[in-house]
Enzyme design. Structure first.
Site, PDB file in Angstrom:
ATOM      1  N   ASP A 124       0.879  -1.156   0.000  1.00 16.47           N
ATOM      2  CA  ASP A 124       0.000   0.000   0.000  1.00 16.47           C
ATOM      3  C   ASP A 124       0.931   1.224   0.000  1.00 16.47           C
ATOM      4  OD1 ASP A 124      -2.194   1.771   0.541  1.00 16.47           O
ATOM      5  OD2 ASP A 124      -1.632   1.706   2.665  1.00 16.47           O
TER       6      ASP A 124
ATOM      7  N   ASP B 286       0.134   5.190   0.841  1.00 16.37           N
ATOM      8  CA  ASP B 286       0.014   6.190   1.918  1.00 16.37           C
ATOM      9  C   ASP B 286      -0.095   5.518   3.294  1.00 16.37           C
ATOM     10  OD1 ASP B 286       0.025   8.249  -0.023  1.00 16.37           O
ATOM     11  OD2 ASP B 286      -2.105   7.911  -0.399  1.00 16.37           O
TER      12      ASP B 286
HETATM   13 MG   LIG Z   1      -2.707   3.359   3.454  1.00 15.75          MG
END
Ligand SMILES: [Mg+2]
Length: 179
Positions: free
Chosen positions: A9, A11
């Site tokens: 992932d 952010d």
């Molecule tokens: Mg995230």
């Protein structure tokens, strides 16, 4: 023989998450110090490095696709500078949450797409995320899940860390046993 991969992932894992907003330009992309060393470890063990990121800021017209590409180019350049490697693939989904797009996490579309493209053995691969949607997407795709957050969630990940400081050690151990 199939490839193994670590799906990341973005952010909150690769860079600092901005609460209730989006990383719309390179200046807002703050790389976590631990990440270059971790990517190097994974890469040197012949795993693919793939980014899977929801970016509905584009769908909401808060930023353009070009803005997103600029951020990703900056990220890749920065990683090359810091550790000599970068993500082999960046898979993003700009669809709005309401669309319930198959590509958008918590759905597994992006992971399945990249797995197909890169001949990846999902059972021997992992996703690392800081949201329940990452863990759900990982489970639906059939990869092992690593959740990094102090926030409780209803879905049980395979591995859980409070923060990124112990991630290197965890990955080192996982790689050893994941033959
Ligand atoms: Mg995230």
């Amino acid at each position: 023989m199939k490839n193994k991969a670590f799906f990341f992932d973005r952010d909150g894992i690769v860079n600092k998450r901005i609460i209730d907003a989006y990383v719309t330009k390179p200046e807002e992309f703050i790389l976590f110090d631990e990440i270059p060393k971790i990517l190097k470890l994974i890469h040197s063990n012949s795993y693919k490095l793939i980014l899977v990121t929801n970016q509905q800021g584009v769908g909401k017209k808060l930023m353009t696709l070009e803005d997103l590409n600029l951020v990703h180019n900056y990220m890749q350049d920065l990683l090359i500078e810091k550790c000599g490697i970068a993500f082999e693939e960046i898979n993003f989904c700009t669809d709005l949450k309401e669309t319930n797009s198959f590509r958008r996490k918590p759905n597994p579309g992006m992971i399945l797409e990249s797995a197909e493209k890169n001949n990846i053995d999902l059972k021997k691969s992992f996703i690392i995320g800081d949201s329940e949607s990452d863990i759900l997407a990982g489970k639906l795709a059939g990869v092992k899940t690593i959740y990094i957050s102090s926030e409780p969630i209803n879905t049980m990940p395979d591995y859980k860390l409070e923060d990124i400081s112990k991630l290197y050690e965890l990955i080192e151990n996982l790689i050893k046993v994941n033959q």
